[in-house]
Design an enzyme around this catalytic site. Structure first.
Site, PDB file in Angstrom:
ATOM      1  N   ASP A   1       0.772  -1.240   0.000  1.00 19.28           N
ATOM      2  CA  ASP A   1       0.000   0.000   0.000  1.00 19.28           C
ATOM      3  C   ASP A   1       0.806   1.294   0.000  1.00 19.28           C
ATOM      4  O   ASP A   1       0.510   2.203  -0.753  1.00 19.28           O
ATOM      5  CB  ASP A   1      -0.924   0.023   1.213  1.00 19.28           C
ATOM      6  CG  ASP A   1      -1.923  -1.126   1.203  1.00 19.28           C
ATOM      7  OD1 ASP A   1      -1.728  -2.088   0.445  1.00 19.28           O
ATOM      8  OD2 ASP A   1      -2.914  -1.055   1.949  1.00 19.28           O
TER       9      ASP A   1
ATOM     10  N   GLU B   1       1.020  -8.926  11.692  1.00 17.79           N
ATOM     11  CA  GLU B   1       0.836  -8.557  10.284  1.00 17.79           C
ATOM     12  C   GLU B   1       2.195  -8.421   9.594  1.00 17.79           C
ATOM     13  O   GLU B   1       2.393  -8.875   8.478  1.00 17.79           O
ATOM     14  CB  GLU B   1       0.077  -7.218  10.223  1.00 17.79           C
ATOM     15  CG  GLU B   1      -0.281  -6.774   8.813  1.00 17.79           C
ATOM     16  CD  GLU B   1      -1.100  -5.489   8.807  1.00 17.79           C
ATOM     17  OE1 GLU B   1      -1.203  -4.824   9.876  1.00 17.79           O
ATOM     18  OE2 GLU B   1      -1.633  -5.140   7.734  1.00 17.79           O
TER      19      GLU B   1
HETATM   20  C1  GLC Z   1      -3.091  -4.072   3.627  1.00 28.00           C
HETATM   21  C2  GLC Z   1      -1.942  -4.725   2.888  1.00 28.00           C
HETATM   22  C3  GLC Z   1      -2.486  -5.639   1.817  1.00 28.00           C
HETATM   23  C4  GLC Z   1      -3.415  -6.654   2.469  1.00 28.00           C
HETATM   24  C5  GLC Z   1      -4.470  -5.987   3.353  1.00 28.00           C
HETATM   25  C6  GLC Z   1      -5.218  -6.977   4.218  1.00 28.00           C
HETATM   26  O1  GLC Z   1      -3.882  -3.287   2.796  1.00 28.00           O
HETATM   27  O2  GLC Z   1      -1.082  -3.774   2.344  1.00 28.00           O
HETATM   28  O3  GLC Z   1      -1.449  -6.286   1.128  1.00 28.00           O
HETATM   29  O4  GLC Z   1      -4.016  -7.448   1.510  1.00 28.00           O
HETATM   30  O5  GLC Z   1      -3.872  -5.070   4.218  1.00 28.00           O
HETATM   31  O6  GLC Z   1      -4.341  -7.721   5.008  1.00 28.00           O
END
Ligand code: GLC
Length: 423
Positions: free
Chosen positions: A160, A384
């Site tokens: 992101d 995460e």
């Molecule tokens: C964030 C991450 C993405 C992921 C999402 C849910 O947006 O950057 O890669 O899919 O979170 O975990």
């Protein structure tokens, strides 16, 4: 000290807890919906103990496919006011409320793996096949710049807020974005999340897409954000190889898929940036490479296009951190070891990088990355993401994809045949 066995049990428990019935959420609170590539990772985690549930995870995702073939990055099965931007902002046009962009298309590869682990699931794989072809065709029709795959929003790459977007974002004036209230920073400290400056631009691009009704032809012409990306190019290339392999086994005509593979092999080379000795993003609007070595750069091996030119960057970066692979080169001025995609280690990307390294014959590196990822998760649990300096957990906790790759790859008890064949 937490034992391996205790971590195995905890990982299975996380998948159970994040299961909403037919699909999993990435984690409770921060991400309360179905995310595209998170679900595909979840499937390989479920495959360790429940094959039926593994298949179902991908089937539920594919049921949200749009008429134009696109498979959305978020599927809003059940509305949750704790997440922003939700379905009213995205205004997706598929059969189920969803976002209007896609995410790294790893699914075809994982379907092939599920099939290898569960040959009895062939009917399910065959039912998914035409849908996967349609999805790949959507990329090749709308997102193909000389065989490199472009995105129209950073979130599409799954990375992101990585520094690759800083250049293209600087050229965007986010006009007309309504007042908004972020929910992510109510779940996770601000230092570990994207900045407001980035968020304004994320929402500007969502608005642009939503107002066009997600008209790809129109967006291709007008969007200021059109960036070719290694995550997308490498995962689509790998997935197309796996799709073609399945199709061939079933006597399908795979000539179209083979043509796409050739195009993407050429496109991947356009992402090669000799200045950094790695593939990076390429801004189609300005013609500039980002100049950032990221963990996505090292997916080249997974895509089957990684050659020894890339080893120097990999070896240098891995000696600079205790736990690799950092999402941004620690030498880059934008490196921030705790901020999301600007430095932290993501275990699920490590799983793909390690597999690619092993397939390319770099077995020692593959084993070293597997060992260090195992240690990082055994000590720090299923966060995460992790700080590359000491493995400290960051972002959301009890994370589906981290638990899933523990079960499928990193745990010495349960490592499945896909990785074990190489590592
Ligand atoms: C964030 C991450 C993405 C992921 C999402 C849910 O947006 O950057 O890669 O899919 O979170 O975990």
């Amino acid at each position: 000290m937490t034992t391996i066995d205790a971590r195995d049990a905890e990982a299975r428990q996380i998948l159970r807890t994040n299961d909403r019935g037919g699909y999993t959420v990435p984690t409770h609170g921060l991400y309360p919906y179905q995310w595209n590539w998170d679900s595909v990772f979840a499937a390989i985690g479920f495959a360790e103990h429940d094959m039926g549930r593994a298949w179902q995870e991908i089937e539920t995702l594919m049921s949200a496919q749009w008429p134009n073939g696109m498979v959305p990055h978020i599927v809003f099965h059940q509305i949750d006011p704790g997440y922003f931007p939700g379905p009213d902002v995205w205004r997706g046009v598929g059969p189920v409320p969803s976002s209007g962009i896609s995410q790294p298309p790893i699914a075809a590869t994982f379907v092939r793996w599920l099939l290898a682990l569960d040959p009895g699931g062939e009917a399910r794989a065959r039912a998914l096949y035409p849908r996967l072809v349609e999805w790949h065709r959507w990329f090749m029709t709308w997102r193909n710049e000389g065989g490199a795959i472009v995105v129209t929003h950073p979130w599409e790459t799954g990375r992101d807020n990585c520094p690759d977007w800083d250049g293209p974002f600087a050229a965007i004036e986010p006009e007309g974005v309504d007042q908004y209230y972020r929910r992510d920073t109510t779940h996770v400290v601000e230092e570990e999340r994207p900045r407001r400056w980035d968020y304004d631009r994320y929402l500007y691009l969502v608005k642009l897409g939503a107002e066009s009704g997600w008209d790809e032809a129109h967006l291709g012409r007008v969007t200021p954000f059109r960036v070719a990306d290694p995550t997308m190019t490498f995962t689509l290339l790998r997935s197309t190889r796996d799709l073609a392999a399945m199709g061939r086994d079933w006597g399908e005509d795979v000539s179209e898929l083979e043509a796409w593979i050739g195009q993407m092999e050429a496109g991947a080379e356009t992402l090669w940036n000799p200045a950094i000795g790695a593939h990076d993003t390429l801004d189609i609007r300005s013609g500039a490479h980002s100049g950032v070595v990221s963990n996505a750069s090292f997916l080249a091996w997974y895509a089957g296009v990684g050659d020894d030119r890339l080893l120097a960057a990999y070896d240098r970066i891995m000696t600079e951190v205790r736990y690799g692979v950092p999402s941004t080169d620690p030498h880059h001025p934008a490196y921030e070891p705790k901020r999301y995609w600007r430095g932290p280690v993501w275990a699920m990307l490590n799983a793909l990088v390690a597999l690619g390294l092993a397939e390319a014959g770099h077995l020692d590196r593959a084993r070293a990355l597997t060992d260090s990822s195992r240690e990082m998760m055994r000590e720090n649990g299923f966060a995460e993401y992790f700080d590359p300096r000491d493995g400290a957990p960051a972002g959301g906790r009890n994370f589906t994809w981290t638990a899933a790759v523990w079960l499928a790859w990193a745990s010495p008890n349960t490592r499945n045949a896909i990785w074990a064949a190489y590592i």
